[in-house]
Design a protein around this motif. Structure first.
Motif, PDB file in Angstrom:
ATOM      1  N   LEU A   5      32.241   2.697 -89.709  1.00  0.00           N
ATOM      2  CA  LEU A   5      33.698   2.837 -89.686  1.00  0.00           C
ATOM      3  C   LEU A   5      34.362   1.582 -89.127  1.00  0.00           C
ATOM      4  N   ASP A   6      33.778   1.009 -88.102  1.00  0.00           N
ATOM      5  CA  ASP A   6      34.313  -0.220 -87.507  1.00  0.00           C
ATOM      6  C   ASP A   6      34.282  -1.364 -88.520  1.00  0.00           C
ATOM      7  N   ASN A   7      33.184  -1.477 -89.272  1.00  0.00           N
ATOM      8  CA  ASN A   7      33.094  -2.531 -90.285  1.00  0.00           C
ATOM      9  C   ASN A   7      34.136  -2.341 -91.384  1.00  0.00           C
ATOM     10  N   GLN A   8      34.344  -1.089 -91.811  1.00  0.00           N
ATOM     11  CA  GLN A   8      35.364  -0.823 -92.826  1.00  0.00           C
ATOM     12  C   GLN A   8      36.747  -1.210 -92.321  1.00  0.00           C
ATOM     13  N   MET A   9      37.040  -0.850 -91.098  1.00  0.00           N
ATOM     14  CA  MET A   9      38.349  -1.164 -90.539  1.00  0.00           C
ATOM     15  C   MET A   9      38.532  -2.684 -90.394  1.00  0.00           C
ATOM     16  N   ASP A  10      37.466  -3.385 -89.999  1.00  0.00           N
ATOM     17  CA  ASP A  10      37.554  -4.843 -89.884  1.00  0.00           C
ATOM     18  C   ASP A  10      37.838  -5.475 -91.240  1.00  0.00           C
ATOM     19  N   LYS A  11      37.186  -4.979 -92.299  1.00  0.00           N
ATOM     20  CA  LYS A  11      37.418  -5.516 -93.643  1.00  0.00           C
ATOM     21  C   LYS A  11      38.859  -5.266 -94.077  1.00  0.00           C
ATOM     22  N   GLU A  12      39.367  -4.075 -93.798  1.00  0.00           N
ATOM     23  CA  GLU A  12      40.746  -3.772 -94.178  1.00  0.00           C
ATOM     24  C   GLU A  12      41.733  -4.640 -93.401  1.00  0.00           C
ATOM     25  N   LEU A  13      41.469  -4.849 -92.118  1.00  0.00           N
ATOM     26  CA  LEU A  13      42.348  -5.713 -91.325  1.00  0.00           C
ATOM     27  C   LEU A  13      42.315  -7.146 -91.824  1.00  0.00           C
ATOM     28  N   GLN A  14      41.139  -7.597 -92.242  1.00  0.00           N
ATOM     29  CA  GLN A  14      41.017  -8.953 -92.767  1.00  0.00           C
ATOM     30  C   GLN A  14      41.814  -9.094 -94.068  1.00  0.00           C
ATOM     31  N   LYS A  15      41.739  -8.063 -94.931  1.00  0.00           N
ATOM     32  CA  LYS A  15      42.519  -8.099 -96.176  1.00  0.00           C
ATOM     33  C   LYS A  15      44.011  -8.128 -95.870  1.00  0.00           C
ATOM     34  N   MET A  16      44.432  -7.328 -94.899  1.00  0.00           N
ATOM     35  CA  MET A  16      45.847  -7.316 -94.522  1.00  0.00           C
ATOM     36  C   MET A  16      46.283  -8.666 -93.979  1.00  0.00           C
ATOM     37  N   ASP A  17      45.425  -9.301 -93.179  1.00  0.00           N
ATOM     38  CA  ASP A  17      45.748 -10.624 -92.641  1.00  0.00           C
ATOM     39  C   ASP A  17      45.901 -11.646 -93.762  1.00  0.00           C
ATOM     40  N   GLU A  18      45.014 -11.568 -94.771  1.00  0.00           N
ATOM     41  CA  GLU A  18      45.098 -12.482 -95.902  1.00  0.00           C
ATOM     42  C   GLU A  18      46.386 -12.250 -96.687  1.00  0.00           C
ATOM     43  N   GLU A  19      46.733 -10.996 -96.900  1.00  0.00           N
ATOM     44  CA  GLU A  19      47.968 -10.689 -97.614  1.00  0.00           C
ATOM     45  C   GLU A  19      49.190 -11.179 -96.840  1.00  0.00           C
ATOM     46  N   LEU A  20      49.167 -10.986 -95.525  1.00  0.00           N
ATOM     47  CA  LEU A  20      50.275 -11.477 -94.706  1.00  0.00           C
ATOM     48  C   LEU A  20      50.394 -12.998 -94.769  1.00  0.00           C
ATOM     49  N   ALA A  21      49.263 -13.680 -94.778  1.00  0.00           N
ATOM     50  CA  ALA A  21      49.285 -15.138 -94.875  1.00  0.00           C
ATOM     51  C   ALA A  21      49.870 -15.573 -96.217  1.00  0.00           C
ATOM     52  N   GLU A  22      49.495 -14.874 -97.308  1.00  0.00           N
ATOM     53  CA  GLU A  22      50.053 -15.198 -98.619  1.00  0.00           C
ATOM     54  C   GLU A  22      51.559 -14.973 -98.641  1.00  0.00           C
ATOM     55  N   HIS A  23      51.999 -13.849 -98.090  1.00  0.00           N
ATOM     56  CA  HIS A  23      53.424 -13.561 -98.065  1.00  0.00           C
ATOM     57  C   HIS A  23      54.181 -14.577 -97.200  1.00  0.00           C
ATOM     58  N   LYS A  24      53.549 -14.994 -96.122  1.00  0.00           N
ATOM     59  CA  LYS A  24      54.186 -15.986 -95.262  1.00  0.00           C
ATOM     60  C   LYS A  24      54.363 -17.309 -96.010  1.00  0.00           C
ATOM     61  N   LEU A  25      53.338 -17.710 -96.786  1.00  0.00           N
ATOM     62  CA  LEU A  25      53.458 -18.936 -97.576  1.00  0.00           C
ATOM     63  C   LEU A  25      54.566 -18.812 -98.619  1.00  0.00           C
ATOM     64  N   LYS A  26      54.643 -17.650 -99.267  1.00  0.00           N
ATOM     65  CA  LYS A  26      55.700 -17.441-100.259  1.00  0.00           C
ATOM     66  C   LYS A  26      57.076 -17.507 -99.609  1.00  0.00           C
ATOM     67  N   MET A  27      57.193 -16.898 -98.443  1.00  0.00           N
ATOM     68  CA  MET A  27      58.479 -16.933 -97.738  1.00  0.00           C
ATOM     69  C   MET A  27      58.848 -18.356 -97.333  1.00  0.00           C
ATOM     70  N   GLU A  28      57.870 -19.143 -96.901  1.00  0.00           N
ATOM     71  CA  GLU A  28      58.140 -20.537 -96.544  1.00  0.00           C
ATOM     72  C   GLU A  28      58.606 -21.324 -97.766  1.00  0.00           C
ATOM     73  N   GLN A  29      57.962 -21.067 -98.923  1.00  0.00           N
ATOM     74  CA  GLN A  29      58.375 -21.752-100.155  1.00  0.00           C
ATOM     75  C   GLN A  29      59.793 -21.350-100.545  1.00  0.00           C
ATOM     76  N   LEU A  30      60.086 -20.067-100.429  1.00  0.00           N
ATOM     77  CA  LEU A  30      61.441 -19.610-100.750  1.00  0.00           C
ATOM     78  C   LEU A  30      62.468 -20.208 -99.792  1.00  0.00           C
ATOM     79  N   ASP A  31      62.101 -20.317 -98.527  1.00  0.00           N
ATOM     80  CA  ASP A  31      62.999 -20.941 -97.555  1.00  0.00           C
ATOM     81  C   ASP A  31      63.259 -22.408 -97.908  1.00  0.00           C
TER      82      ASP A  31
END
Length: 104
Positions: A60-86
């Motif tokens: 369960l801990d490994n699954q949660m770590d993988k999901e958190l890592q995916k969320m972090d990657e998605e947040l990083a992508e969205h942050k880059l998009k927001m910076e480009q839009l800015d």
């Protein structure tokens, strides 16, 4: 499907905890009364409960770590998009300001 696997893992963990709650007093009472057969079986149940709980916890801990890592990657992508839009917004705003200066 991911939620179902988490539910199964939580169920396994709950069952192992219940097993530990039942088998620990049995182990203590059987040991105090000198009933080796029941004490051995209760000890095996305690050990198996701990092992199953530990394995479920790690999975369960490994699954949660993988999901958190995916969320972090998605947040990083969205942050880059927001910076480009800015940047694009700032460039457009600068062009509009330059046009107004040229009109004067």
């Amino acid at each position: 499907m991911k939620d179902a696997s988490k539910l199964v893992l939580f169920t396994i963990m709950a069952m192992s905890i219940v097993s530990l709650i039942i088998s620990m007093p049995t182990l203590i009472v059987a040991t105090l009364m000198g009933i080796n057969y029941f004490a051995l079986r209760a000890l095996i149940a305690v050990i198996m409960g701990i092992i199953i709980f530990s394995i479920a916890w790690v999975i369960l801990d490994n699954q949660m770590d993988k999901e958190l890592q995916k969320m972090d990657e998605e947040l990083a992508e969205h942050k880059l998009k927001m910076e480009q839009l800015d940047k694009e917004f700032d460039e457009r705003q600068q062009r509009v300001a330059d046009r107004f200066k040229n009109l004067r």
